[in-house]
Write an enzyme that holds these catalytic residues in place. Structure first.
Site, mmCIF file in Angstrom:
data_model
loop_
_atom_site.group_PDB
_atom_site.id
_atom_site.type_symbol
_atom_site.label_atom_id
_atom_site.label_comp_id
_atom_site.label_asym_id
_atom_site.label_seq_id
_atom_site.Cartn_x
_atom_site.Cartn_y
_atom_site.Cartn_z
ATOM 1 N N GLN A 122 0.853 -1.185 0.000
ATOM 2 C CA GLN A 122 0.000 0.000 0.000
ATOM 3 C C GLN A 122 0.892 1.240 0.000
ATOM 4 O OE1 GLN A 122 -0.089 -2.472 2.243
ATOM 5 N NE2 GLN A 122 -2.166 -3.236 2.541
ATOM 6 N N GLN A 144 -1.305 0.596 -5.493
ATOM 7 C CA GLN A 144 -2.270 0.202 -4.469
ATOM 8 C C GLN A 144 -2.489 1.345 -3.489
ATOM 9 O OE1 GLN A 144 -1.399 -3.512 -2.520
ATOM 10 N NE2 GLN A 144 -3.127 -3.349 -1.111
ATOM 11 N N ASP A 145 -3.780 1.665 -3.233
ATOM 12 C CA ASP A 145 -4.155 2.682 -2.234
ATOM 13 C C ASP A 145 -3.668 4.085 -2.601
ATOM 14 O OD1 ASP A 145 -5.133 0.473 -0.969
ATOM 15 O OD2 ASP A 145 -4.125 0.814 0.936
ATOM 16 N N ASP A 172 -7.822 -1.095 -4.668
ATOM 17 C CA ASP A 172 -8.445 -0.207 -3.673
ATOM 18 C C ASP A 172 -7.895 1.217 -3.785
ATOM 19 O OD1 ASP A 172 -9.587 -2.604 -2.782
ATOM 20 O OD2 ASP A 172 -8.082 -2.889 -1.226
ATOM 21 N N ARG A 192 -2.412 -5.209 -14.124
ATOM 22 C CA ARG A 192 -1.403 -5.873 -13.303
ATOM 23 C C ARG A 192 -1.529 -7.369 -13.534
ATOM 24 N NH1 ARG A 192 -3.250 -7.090 -7.241
ATOM 25 N NH2 ARG A 192 -5.435 -7.574 -7.655
ATOM 26 N N TYR A 199 -9.318 -3.435 -8.015
ATOM 27 C CA TYR A 199 -10.542 -2.905 -7.414
ATOM 28 C C TYR A 199 -10.416 -1.385 -7.396
ATOM 29 C CZ TYR A 199 -10.226 -7.655 -5.484
ATOM 30 O OH TYR A 199 -10.065 -9.015 -5.331
ATOM 31 N N ARG A 233 -15.106 -2.837 -3.267
ATOM 32 C CA ARG A 233 -15.372 -3.835 -2.242
ATOM 33 C C ARG A 233 -15.429 -3.124 -0.897
ATOM 34 N NH1 ARG A 233 -9.757 -7.417 -1.798
ATOM 35 N NH2 ARG A 233 -8.289 -5.683 -1.737
#
Length: 321
Positions: A122, A144-145, A172, A192, A199, A233
């Site tokens: 993250q 990510q994040d 996310d 990826r 997500y 999610r």
């Protein structure tokens, strides 16, 4: 109360031709309007809670001309001990209410391929925890994040507005418990080598907050294969049962990377218990299936940009920025 020296315009230039050479130096020096000349500015930036109404403006012709970046991940070793964690990985942290940014790029440059030893990847480009923050013509880059739209406490309302922005990532990459409105933004899912490919959102909206994430007149794009990415999610931080995340996507273009099943469970938390919905979307990925809840016209009338932003103080950045 603002610190002494606040209320003034300062110029940041990496070549030393401005008032300051770095972004954090300008913040610490009391600049309220921080005008940044083209260049890449490395290093962590924190807008503290006692510095409200700070504005950072890029002076380039395009948002990509000014880049504010760092390169830490959750699992990157912290010189003070341990690792940085997700919150500590943020290139820019905004705790000062009324913050604004315009015409620039925020990035987390953490290179996943170069650090196979780091498994907690993250890597936040921007973390917002303040109320009444606004971004126009801003790019948010990461994996990510990427964008952590949060608040100072689970039951605290913190509103954030994003207009004509670009946000990219894979897992996310728009997440948190803030009330965040994205209007006329491009939301780009990176490809990826994993299944699923990614997500887009992971909201953790508190059950007492009627407004989580709203995307209005946006474009959801990707280079990933068809039906390989989820729109979101439900994230339950520390398994908090009151984190009933909300993502509403309306009047937006959704490309083919989103499939018939657009929402995913998060661990043991089923997506059906979250507040996920769409309305009047279009494009190859804007499918209407039993796994894609749709708002009724009456419900959509309550899920609007003003409804999410106004609050008791009638905050209206969508009208005045």
């Amino acid at each position: 109360m603002q610190q002494a020296g606040a209320g003034r315009r300062v110029v940041v230039a990496g070549d030393g031709s401005g008032d300051y050479a770095g972004i954090q130096e300008a913040v610490d020096g009391g600049g309220t309007v921080i005008a940044v000349r083209p260049g890449t500015y490395r290093g962590r930036v924190v807008i503290p809670a006692d510095r409200p109404d700070v504005t950072i403006v890029g002076l380039g012709r395009r948002a990509g001309d000014v880049v504010i970046a760092d390169d830490r991940a959750n699992g990157t070793p912290n010189p003070a001990g341990g690792t940085w964690g997700t919150t500590g990985s943020a290139s820019v942290t905004v705790d000062g209410a009324g913050f604004r940014a315009h015409n620039l790029t925020f990035a987390n440059l953490f290179d996943e391929a170069a650090h196979p030893e780091i498994t907690n990847r993250q890597a936040v480009a921007v973390l917002t925890r303040a109320d009444r923050v606004a971004f126009t013509r801003v790019r948010f880059l990461g994996n990510q994040d990427t964008l952590y739209a949060n608040s100072s406490a689970a039951t605290t309302i913190a509103r954030a507005y994003f207009r004509d922005c670009y946000v990219e990532g894979d897992v996310d990459f728009i997440f948190g418990r803030a009330t965040a409105v994205f209007e006329r933004c491009r939301i780009h899912s990176l490809d990826r080598e994993s299944t699923p490919r990614g997500y887009v959102t992971a909201p953790s909206t508190d059950i007492a907050n009627a407004h989580g994430f709203l995307f209005a007149r946006c474009a959801f794009t990707s280079d990933a294969p068809a039906a390989s990415v989820f729109l979101g999610r439900p994230w339950h931080p520390s398994q908090d049962p009151n984190a009933i995340g909300q993502t509403v996507i309306r009047d937006s273009r959704i490309d083919a990377h989103i499939g018939p099943a657009a929402w995913s469970d998060f661990g043991t938390w089923p997506w059906q218990d979250a507040r996920f919905a769409e309305y009047r979307n279009y494009g190859r990925g804007a499918l209407i299936t039993p796994d894609r809840p749709q708002l009724t016209a009456a419900e959509a009338a309550t899920q609007t940009v003003p409804a999410f932003l106004r609050g008791a103080d009638n905050w209206s950045p969508d009208r005045h920025l």
